[in-house]
Scaffold this motif. Sequence first.
Motif, PDB file in Angstrom:
ATOM      1  N   TRP A   1       0.103  -1.761  -9.193  1.00 31.21           N
ATOM      2  CA  TRP A   1      -0.271  -2.903 -10.026  1.00 31.21           C
ATOM      3  C   TRP A   1      -0.794  -4.017  -9.124  1.00 31.21           C
ATOM      4  N   PHE A   2      -1.891  -4.616  -9.538  1.00 30.71           N
ATOM      5  CA  PHE A   2      -2.489  -5.753  -8.855  1.00 30.71           C
ATOM      6  C   PHE A   2      -2.690  -6.869  -9.867  1.00 30.71           C
ATOM      7  N   ARG A   3      -2.903  -8.076  -9.385  1.00 34.77           N
ATOM      8  CA  ARG A   3      -3.171  -9.180 -10.300  1.00 34.77           C
ATOM      9  C   ARG A   3      -4.165 -10.148  -9.688  1.00 34.77           C
ATOM     10  N   GLN A   4      -4.852 -10.867 -10.558  1.00 35.22           N
ATOM     11  CA  GLN A   4      -5.821 -11.854 -10.125  1.00 35.22           C
ATOM     12  C   GLN A   4      -5.773 -13.051 -11.060  1.00 35.22           C
ATOM     13  N   ALA A   5      -5.474 -14.202 -10.502  1.00 29.52           N
ATOM     14  CA  ALA A   5      -5.469 -15.447 -11.247  1.00 29.52           C
ATOM     15  C   ALA A   5      -6.846 -16.098 -11.145  1.00 29.52           C
ATOM     16  N   PRO A   6      -7.210 -16.949 -12.104  1.00 34.16           N
ATOM     17  CA  PRO A   6      -8.517 -17.608 -12.050  1.00 34.16           C
ATOM     18  C   PRO A   6      -8.723 -18.359 -10.740  1.00 34.16           C
ATOM     19  N   GLY A   7      -9.854 -18.118 -10.098  1.00 34.99           N
ATOM     20  CA  GLY A   7     -10.177 -18.798  -8.860  1.00 34.99           C
ATOM     21  C   GLY A   7      -9.446 -18.297  -7.634  1.00 34.99           C
ATOM     22  N   LYS A   8      -8.678 -17.228  -7.757  1.00 36.26           N
ATOM     23  CA  LYS A   8      -7.922 -16.699  -6.628  1.00 36.26           C
ATOM     24  C   LYS A   8      -8.295 -15.243  -6.369  1.00 36.26           C
ATOM     25  N   GLU A   9      -7.933 -14.767  -5.189  1.00 34.28           N
ATOM     26  CA  GLU A   9      -8.207 -13.387  -4.816  1.00 34.28           C
ATOM     27  C   GLU A   9      -7.240 -12.436  -5.510  1.00 34.28           C
ATOM     28  N   ARG A  10      -7.694 -11.232  -5.743  1.00 35.71           N
ATOM     29  CA  ARG A  10      -6.823 -10.192  -6.274  1.00 35.71           C
ATOM     30  C   ARG A  10      -5.750  -9.863  -5.243  1.00 35.71           C
ATOM     31  N   GLU A  11      -4.525  -9.660  -5.699  1.00 38.80           N
ATOM     32  CA  GLU A  11      -3.437  -9.373  -4.790  1.00 38.80           C
ATOM     33  C   GLU A  11      -2.597  -8.200  -5.282  1.00 38.80           C
ATOM     34  N   PHE A  12      -1.993  -7.520  -4.340  1.00 35.70           N
ATOM     35  CA  PHE A  12      -1.097  -6.411  -4.635  1.00 35.70           C
ATOM     36  C   PHE A  12       0.206  -6.937  -5.207  1.00 35.70           C
ATOM     37  N   VAL A  13       0.729  -6.257  -6.223  1.00 40.09           N
ATOM     38  CA  VAL A  13       1.989  -6.644  -6.839  1.00 40.09           C
ATOM     39  C   VAL A  13       3.079  -5.607  -6.574  1.00 40.09           C
ATOM     40  N   ALA A  14       2.814  -4.352  -6.922  1.00 34.63           N
ATOM     41  CA  ALA A  14       3.814  -3.302  -6.773  1.00 34.63           C
ATOM     42  C   ALA A  14       3.144  -1.945  -6.728  1.00 34.63           C
ATOM     43  N   GLY A  15       3.811  -0.972  -6.100  1.00 31.79           N
ATOM     44  CA  GLY A  15       3.300   0.381  -6.030  1.00 31.79           C
ATOM     45  C   GLY A  15       4.428   1.384  -6.067  1.00 31.79           C
ATOM     46  N   ILE A  16       4.089   2.627  -6.424  1.00 33.35           N
ATOM     47  CA  ILE A  16       5.087   3.685  -6.511  1.00 33.35           C
ATOM     48  C   ILE A  16       4.445   5.012  -6.136  1.00 33.35           C
ATOM     49  N   SER A  17       5.174   5.831  -5.373  1.00 32.45           N
ATOM     50  CA  SER A  17       4.665   7.119  -4.937  1.00 32.45           C
ATOM     51  C   SER A  17       4.689   8.124  -6.074  1.00 32.45           C
ATOM     52  N   TRP A  18       4.022   9.254  -5.860  1.00 29.81           N
ATOM     53  CA  TRP A  18       3.909  10.269  -6.915  1.00 29.81           C
ATOM     54  C   TRP A  18       5.260  10.837  -7.319  1.00 29.81           C
ATOM     55  N   ASN A  19       6.197  10.903  -6.368  1.00 29.37           N
ATOM     56  CA  ASN A  19       7.510  11.472  -6.642  1.00 29.37           C
ATOM     57  C   ASN A  19       8.597  10.408  -6.791  1.00 29.37           C
ATOM     58  N   VAL A  20       8.202   9.161  -6.913  1.00 24.00           N
ATOM     59  CA  VAL A  20       9.053   7.975  -7.089  1.00 24.00           C
ATOM     60  C   VAL A  20      10.062   7.765  -5.967  1.00 24.00           C
ATOM     61  N   ARG A  21       9.881   8.428  -4.845  1.00 28.14           N
ATOM     62  CA  ARG A  21      10.790   8.249  -3.718  1.00 28.14           C
ATOM     63  C   ARG A  21      10.553   6.938  -2.994  1.00 28.14           C
ATOM     64  N   ASN A  22       9.371   6.365  -3.157  1.00 28.31           N
ATOM     65  CA  ASN A  22       9.024   5.128  -2.467  1.00 28.31           C
ATOM     66  C   ASN A  22       8.444   4.115  -3.443  1.00 28.31           C
ATOM     67  N   THR A  23       8.911   2.886  -3.346  1.00 35.55           N
ATOM     68  CA  THR A  23       8.343   1.782  -4.099  1.00 35.55           C
ATOM     69  C   THR A  23       8.024   0.640  -3.159  1.00 35.55           C
ATOM     70  N   TYR A  24       7.071  -0.192  -3.560  1.00 34.67           N
ATOM     71  CA  TYR A  24       6.596  -1.289  -2.731  1.00 34.67           C
ATOM     72  C   TYR A  24       6.414  -2.509  -3.615  1.00 34.67           C
ATOM     73  N   TYR A  25       6.758  -3.683  -3.088  1.00 34.56           N
ATOM     74  CA  TYR A  25       6.647  -4.918  -3.850  1.00 34.56           C
ATOM     75  C   TYR A  25       6.150  -6.050  -2.985  1.00 34.56           C
ATOM     76  N   GLN A  26       5.329  -6.905  -3.588  1.00 35.24           N
ATOM     77  CA  GLN A  26       4.988  -8.167  -2.968  1.00 35.24           C
ATOM     78  C   GLN A  26       6.254  -9.014  -2.903  1.00 35.24           C
ATOM     79  N   ASP A  27       6.409  -9.767  -1.830  1.00 35.06           N
ATOM     80  CA  ASP A  27       7.633 -10.533  -1.628  1.00 35.06           C
ATOM     81  C   ASP A  27       7.951 -11.466  -2.793  1.00 35.06           C
ATOM     82  N   SER A  28       6.949 -12.066  -3.389  1.00 34.45           N
ATOM     83  CA  SER A  28       7.179 -13.060  -4.426  1.00 34.45           C
ATOM     84  C   SER A  28       7.741 -12.475  -5.721  1.00 34.45           C
ATOM     85  N   VAL A  29       7.671 -11.159  -5.896  1.00 36.68           N
ATOM     86  CA  VAL A  29       8.167 -10.543  -7.124  1.00 36.68           C
ATOM     87  C   VAL A  29       9.407  -9.687  -6.899  1.00 36.68           C
ATOM     88  N   LYS A  30       9.852  -9.538  -5.668  1.00 36.92           N
ATOM     89  CA  LYS A  30      11.038  -8.737  -5.387  1.00 36.92           C
ATOM     90  C   LYS A  30      12.250  -9.308  -6.112  1.00 36.92           C
TER      91      LYS A  30
END
Length: 122
Positions: free
Chosen positions: A36-65
């Motif tokens: 998942w990524f997000r983009q606010a008006p006037g700002k760059e697109r940023e990474f929010v969260a990710g998940i591997s195919w087997n759900v063994r690994n997840t990733y989060y932007q610090d601000s949403v942890k």
Amino acid sequence: QVQLVESGGGLVQAGGSLRLSCAASGGTFSSYYMGWFRQAPGKEREFVAGISWNVRNTYYQDSVKGRFAISRDNAKNTVYLQMNSLKPLDTAVYYCAAASPTSWYKSEMDYWGKGTLVTVSS
């Protein structure tokens, strides 16, 4: 050959919760990393969260942890983003994306949805 369609966006009050869904079709969903990524008006697109195919690994932007949680249901070809304790700064268009493992580790996403708008009011 992969199509992604986001849903679940809308208006929510600060402190509230929202769950976004991304339905995939046209490919082998279970073989892809999803993000998942997000983009606010006037700002760059940023990474929010990710998940591997087997759900063994997840990733989060610090601000949403601790507030957001990514999950997936391979049987339904769907990835979710549960958003809790929402803040006005979370307001953005949220995009779903898919990547092969090789693309993921090269920081490249292969397919993108068209986005769903999340607005958090004070």
